[in-house]
Write an enzyme that holds these catalytic residues in place. Sequence first.
Site, PDB file in Angstrom:
ATOM      1  N   CYS A 251       1.184 -45.223 -21.598  1.00  0.00           N
ATOM      2  CA  CYS A 251       1.672 -45.743 -20.319  1.00  0.00           C
ATOM      3  C   CYS A 251       1.865 -47.251 -20.332  1.00  0.00           C
ATOM      4  CB  CYS A 251       0.754 -45.319 -19.178  1.00  0.00           C
ATOM      5  SG  CYS A 251      -0.969 -45.836 -19.351  1.00  0.00           S
ATOM      6  N   ASP A 273      -6.435 -44.763 -12.979  1.00  0.00           N
ATOM      7  CA  ASP A 273      -7.890 -44.897 -12.830  1.00  0.00           C
ATOM      8  C   ASP A 273      -8.324 -46.355 -12.703  1.00  0.00           C
ATOM      9  OD1 ASP A 273      -7.325 -45.300 -15.566  1.00  0.00           O
ATOM     10  OD2 ASP A 273      -9.292 -44.603 -16.191  1.00  0.00           O
TER      11      ASP A 273
END
Length: 377
Positions: A251, A273
């Site tokens: 990512c 997160d």
Amino acid sequence: MRTFSLLVKPASWSCNLRCKYCFYLGKNHLYPGPLLKMTDDTLRTMIKKFMSVDMPSHSIGWQGGEPTLMGLDFFKKVVAYQQKFGRSGQSVSNGLQTNGTTLNDEWCKFLASYKFLVGISIDGPPEIHDMNRLYASGKGSHSRVIKGLDALKRNHVEHNVLCLVSASNQNKPLQVYNYLKDLGLFFHQYIECLEFLEDGNIAPYSVSPIKWGEFLCSIFDEWYKNDTKKISVRLFDSILVKMVDNYANVCAMSENCRQYFVVEHNGDVYPCDFYVRPELKLGNISTGDWEQFENSAAYIDFGARKSCLHEKCLSCKYLKFCAGCCQKNRSYAGANPENLSVLCDGWKIFYEHTIDRFKILADQIQKERLLFPQTQS
């Protein structure tokens, strides 16, 4: 819908360790309680809705805190629900990121049977690892982690190692690399430990930006000289994938931060997160669905922030690989008012030192594909 994966925190921030640099322990203010656990109803609903999404494959990462605190019976339910709600021939994969301290033969036989990919966290030899990865009593966890690693090997569980690069090991790259190699670990992930104080300045246990670049350079030199066919280093692999296939498989190298959803123990859904924050909560899986979360303004806006780059990034020859770095490394006003990654100088040191040799490796891969087309994925 676009393909996405889940990062599930079934025990939230709950953990049997108290690692000095853990960023997720701070979520005890958002989710208070002595030991948080995902209920069967939440688990069932989450998996049922996820398996109903029409995608070529379904991937779930189980993380924490420490996810094994849920107990083995919880993960047996995970597999049972995936089998119940999955369609015939539907592909599903599970990853488990663990500190390794609770693993034993019973756990590992299960993990092997259902082909879980296990990431185990080791920061280096005991004198390094035990500086940060501690029990609440202050005792180091290294010896117990090695027992967990041995159980993984003994039961033939597919596994890799996650090494957090912090102030504790940033000056010892080859000691860390060779130690992990000597343990028989051939799939390495090196992750920067970069956290910020309330005033926006870098926390003292974090890796130095320059040291981050130098750490990666040292490991690359050793890997390039001896281990390109033996050791998989996730960052290096990702750079080669980007060069050869023009595809971002992690990512941080993507232009948009919408690769996965985080699911907290109670079903709350977030975009990342590192961004489990009340203002970025997308909803709850009990009342919402994945299409709703995917199309929510908050998620779209969060993803688009990645491409809001500093002008220095726009003219940088390494932007193709860096993509401006992870948002968490460039979004803290105190240390970084320009929205430029705190690690920028370190990344430049690394790419300047390695890029020509990456190009050589990329050319070799392309030639091998022409010679052996059947080996292409």
